[in-house]
Design an enzyme around this catalytic site. Sequence first.
Site, PDB file in Angstrom:
ATOM      1  CD  GLU A  61     -52.250 -11.064  32.029  1.00 32.35           C
ATOM      2  OE1 GLU A  61     -51.737 -11.768  31.116  1.00 32.35           O
ATOM      3  OE2 GLU A  61     -52.386 -11.450  33.182  1.00 32.35           O
ATOM      4  CB  CYS A 114     -49.714 -14.862  32.580  1.00 29.65           C
ATOM      5  SG  CYS A 114     -49.916 -13.733  33.948  1.00 29.65           S
TER       6      CYS A 114
END
Length: 460
Positions: free
Chosen positions: A234, A268
């Site tokens: 990720e 994020c």
Amino acid sequence: MSFRIEDQSLISLNPANDTEVGRVPVADASGVLAAVKTARTAGLEWSLLSFEQRAEALSYGLRQIVARADELGRLISAEMGKPLAQGVGEAAYSAQHGLDDLIAEARKALVPEMLSEGKLRTTVHYVARGVVAVITPWNFPVNLSLNALIPALLAGNTVVYKPSEYTALTGDLLARLLATGLPDGVLTVIHGAGDVGKALVEAEIDMVAFVGSQLTGQRILEAQARQFNPAVLEMGGKDAMLVLADAELEAAARYAVSGSLRNSGQVCVSVERIYVEEPIADKFENRVRELMQDFKMGDPNDEATQMGPLVSVVQRQKVLDQLADARAKGATIEGGEVPQRAGSWLTPALATGVSDEMALMQDETFGPVIAIQRVKSAAEALEKANALPYGLGGTVWSQDTNKANAIAARLEAGMIGINRGLGGASGSPFVGNKKSTLGFFGSVAGVRQFTQIRTISQEV
Ligand code: ADP
């Protein structure tokens, strides 16, 4: 820096005041290999336990984390600067979520499937891969680590875990608490900077679960390619928020501010780029400005604080460089100032009049910046949102639900919220499209990535 390495010790520093939080030993090359070997040996028995035995062992550790969430939360806050209440909340929530949801999700994912055709019976087993390296960042050091550690361990793998060098003490305590119910060697924590992570992913392991930057993700994938290992990665995003002319203005403005500034923007899935249709742009910007002025930056230990410092001066400099680039290219920047005090503080910034060629609208900004670009239409907003290689999250704001859904269906992102944030119902994967992720965390399908599939067939 909010850490420093001296004589094989990693010294963790508080980004709010530059004082030492504590220290842990750094692994050398032989230490990394020894950790992998320990994990390999421990896997021989761990992988043969039943799911329920593993779940019970892990639950014990998760309950220790819940019980000591205050202590763990204090470390999170001291090492990376988020408000204390948010640190404690992260620790308590993440472990409880593990107990309430992730174990049940893994149980569903790992139960063998039975197929039959005439007399033939086939059982599809989801079995452990072996040794998994879990490498995580500092922005949600407990949450992101547990989201990888829990499925990896429940699937029967053993783990070598390298927390971020910015939150090594948090990672150390997290691993020690989680390991209290586990047999020796099932979970080993090692410390160090990128070179230790590199040594780990180049060692003889069977899989990597990683959350961090795109460049590191790419390097890890290259190392796994040499071993034919899978990797779940990720790697961040540049989430767009599309505010259409018929959006509910107050709700959109509130989300713009909290989504851009939460965790000092070091998220994020933070709001990175806002595209607002011209008819409501003035009103929207004015309301965002007011709300930003009320957003309280301050001592992480103070209950009223909404935002602490950034994790490090290196991180702050990257944000300042983006703001300077935007200003030089014609944007108006309000705030974004460096207070005269120790630590890596930066006040919230509002950037208006921004345009596509600015780094602020192209590259991930891990900082407290609200960037607003005006667009002529929803189609233009969508085109701009889809123009980048990232595709983690995104949100669409419009009171016309048909229109909002049509745009959401064409938005190239993994997680999309309509008139709300992008978090999904329990059981949803945490996933990106395009170059933001490879594989994903969460959900039944997510857990199965931590396994290999074995079919056993026989006639009855
Ligand atoms: P961030 O800027 O969010 O910290 P990084 O990608 O730099 O993102 O770091 C995320 C994690 O990856 C950290 O634990 C870091 O030590 C680790 N890391 C950095 N470089 C490498 C590498 N080459 N191989 C493996 N892990 C690495």
